[in-house]
Write an enzyme that holds these catalytic residues in place. Structure first.
Site, PDB file in Angstrom:
ATOM      1  N   HIS A   1     -15.455 146.732  -1.168  1.00 19.68           N
ATOM      2  CA  HIS A   1     -15.527 147.992  -0.412  1.00 19.68           C
ATOM      3  C   HIS A   1     -16.802 148.750  -0.769  1.00 19.68           C
ATOM      4  O   HIS A   1     -17.445 149.349   0.086  1.00 19.68           O
ATOM      5  CB  HIS A   1     -14.328 148.887  -0.739  1.00 19.68           C
ATOM      6  CG  HIS A   1     -13.011 148.323  -0.318  1.00 19.68           C
ATOM      7  ND1 HIS A   1     -12.089 147.857  -1.218  1.00 19.68           N
ATOM      8  CD2 HIS A   1     -12.469 148.154   0.906  1.00 19.68           C
ATOM      9  CE1 HIS A   1     -11.013 147.436  -0.574  1.00 19.68           C
ATOM     10  NE2 HIS A   1     -11.219 147.590   0.713  1.00 19.68           N
TER      11      HIS A   1
ATOM     12  N   GLN B   1      -0.080 147.883  11.310  1.00 19.05           N
ATOM     13  CA  GLN B   1      -0.647 146.540  11.190  1.00 19.05           C
ATOM     14  C   GLN B   1       0.120 145.647  10.217  1.00 19.05           C
ATOM     15  O   GLN B   1      -0.287 144.525   9.967  1.00 19.05           O
ATOM     16  CB  GLN B   1      -2.133 146.605  10.828  1.00 19.05           C
ATOM     17  CG  GLN B   1      -2.448 147.040   9.416  1.00 19.05           C
ATOM     18  CD  GLN B   1      -3.949 147.233   9.212  1.00 19.05           C
ATOM     19  OE1 GLN B   1      -4.536 148.210   9.658  1.00 19.05           O
ATOM     20  NE2 GLN B   1      -4.574 146.277   8.538  1.00 19.05           N
TER      21      GLN B   1
HETATM   22  O1  PAF Z   1      -9.504 145.728   6.641  1.00 20.44           O
HETATM   23  C1  PAF Z   1      -8.774 146.719   6.431  1.00 20.44           C
HETATM   24  O2  PAF Z   1      -8.718 147.243   5.324  1.00 20.44           O
HETATM   25  C2  PAF Z   1      -7.933 147.290   7.561  1.00 20.44           C
HETATM   26  O3  PAF Z   1      -7.467 146.292   8.383  1.00 20.44           O
HETATM   27  C3  PAF Z   1      -8.676 148.376   8.367  1.00 20.44           C
HETATM   28  C4  PAF Z   1      -9.867 147.811   9.096  1.00 20.44           C
HETATM   29  C5  PAF Z   1      -9.105 149.501   7.444  1.00 20.44           C
HETATM   30  C6  PAF Z   1      -7.732 148.962   9.415  1.00 20.44           C
HETATM   31  O4  PAF Z   1      -6.596 149.522   8.839  1.00 20.44           O
END
Ligand code: PAF
Length: 281
Positions: free
Chosen positions: A37, A61
């Site tokens: 990140h 998700q």
């Molecule tokens: O890759 C992720 O951490 C997630 O899928 C995202 C893109 C932040 C969407 O919630």
């Protein structure tokens, strides 16, 4: 670092920045931040004046409620990492803030991307990803948004959405960050024991084997050898390993000279679902 928890407060702040023609980059995350990140943050800082990171564990998700529940949320540590990394703005909304209407539904035509690999294994996952990323894009209207190659299919899905809806944002794909030994960094690695982390190194070894033999050995042989390598490690449950044409993610048996290829791998180690991939040419 400015921290906003509501859409309105973030939008008010951004309106002022926009008056000064600041170039804005967005780094959407679900927290449990690691070097991967931070590399997105660093990339965003190179190309924009202001970087917004969002931390939001997006419930839509997750197709498995247990996975959502177990998702790590070390928020104090995340905030410290972002502040140290020089992040300008952190957006930290609640579920109610992002989804005020519980009955809200969303469907975006994703074609095969929604049916193969992650799309097949995690029904509804990419609909949830596009839903939240669309909300974040609408809210922040970034010039650039940074995503990691680690989630190869996710980046394709987001690029597909941007093209389909004509969104004025450039998607910047940032390379996978690996541990010195080769493990692709992921928030899920936190749930692995030290022994599990060592075992999980077999994933990148298998992908590396495919890359090294790519163009020299038959595709089917390479895939088989990589599977044997994973099997030899023991207690690794492979969900899929596929050598695919990069623009469609269709699995291939033969290589064509003018095309690009990627190896995709998903496997379970110690009840943790790990994803990795390697660009082959
Ligand atoms: O890759 C992720 O951490 C997630 O899928 C995202 C893109 C932040 C969407 O919630």
């Amino acid at each position: 670092m400015e921290i906003f928890k509501t859409k309105q407060s973030l939008q008010d702040y951004l309106a002022d920045l926009r008056k000064n023609h600041k170039k804005i980059a967005l780094v959407p995350t679900m927290g449990a931040l690691h070097e991967g990140h931070l590399s997105l943050l660093a990339e965003a800082q190179k190309v924009a004046d202001i970087v917004i990171c969002s931390i939001f564990v997006n419930p839509t998700q997750f197709n498995d409620p247990k996975d959502l529940e177990k998702y790590p949320r070390p928020i104090q540590n995340d905030m410290a990492l972002l502040a140290d990394g020089g992040c300008d703005i952190l957006f930290l909304p609640s579920v109610e803030e992002m989804y005020p209407d519980k009955a809200e539904s969303w469907y975006l035509e994703l074609g095969d991307l929604d049916k193969i690999w992650e799309g097949e294994k995690r029904p509804g996952h990419f609909q949830g990803v596009t839903q939240v990323v669309y909300k974040l894009f609408s809210l922040t209207q970034p010039d650039i948004a940074c995503f990691g190659q680690k989630d190869f299919q996710q980046v394709m899905v987001i690029q597909h959405m941007v093209t389909l809806l004509g969104l004025p944002v450039h998607i910047q794909i940032c390379p996978i960050i690996r541990s010195a030994e080769g493990l692709a960094l992921s928030s899920r690695n936190m749930r692995l024991s030290e022994a599990g982390k060592i075992k999980a190194l077999a994933l990148s070894r298998a992908l590396k084997h495919i890359k090294e033999g790519f163009g020299k050995e038959a595709i089917a042989t390479l895939r088989q050898e990589a599977l044997q390598l994973l099997d030899a490690e023991g207690e690794i449950n492979v969900e899929y390993l596929a050598i695919c044409e990069s623009s469609t993610l269709q699995e291939v048996q033969e290589i064509e000279a003018d095309k690009n290829y990627v190896a995709l791998l998903t496997a379970w180690v110690e009840e943790v679902r790990l994803l990795d991939n390697m660009i082959l040419n």
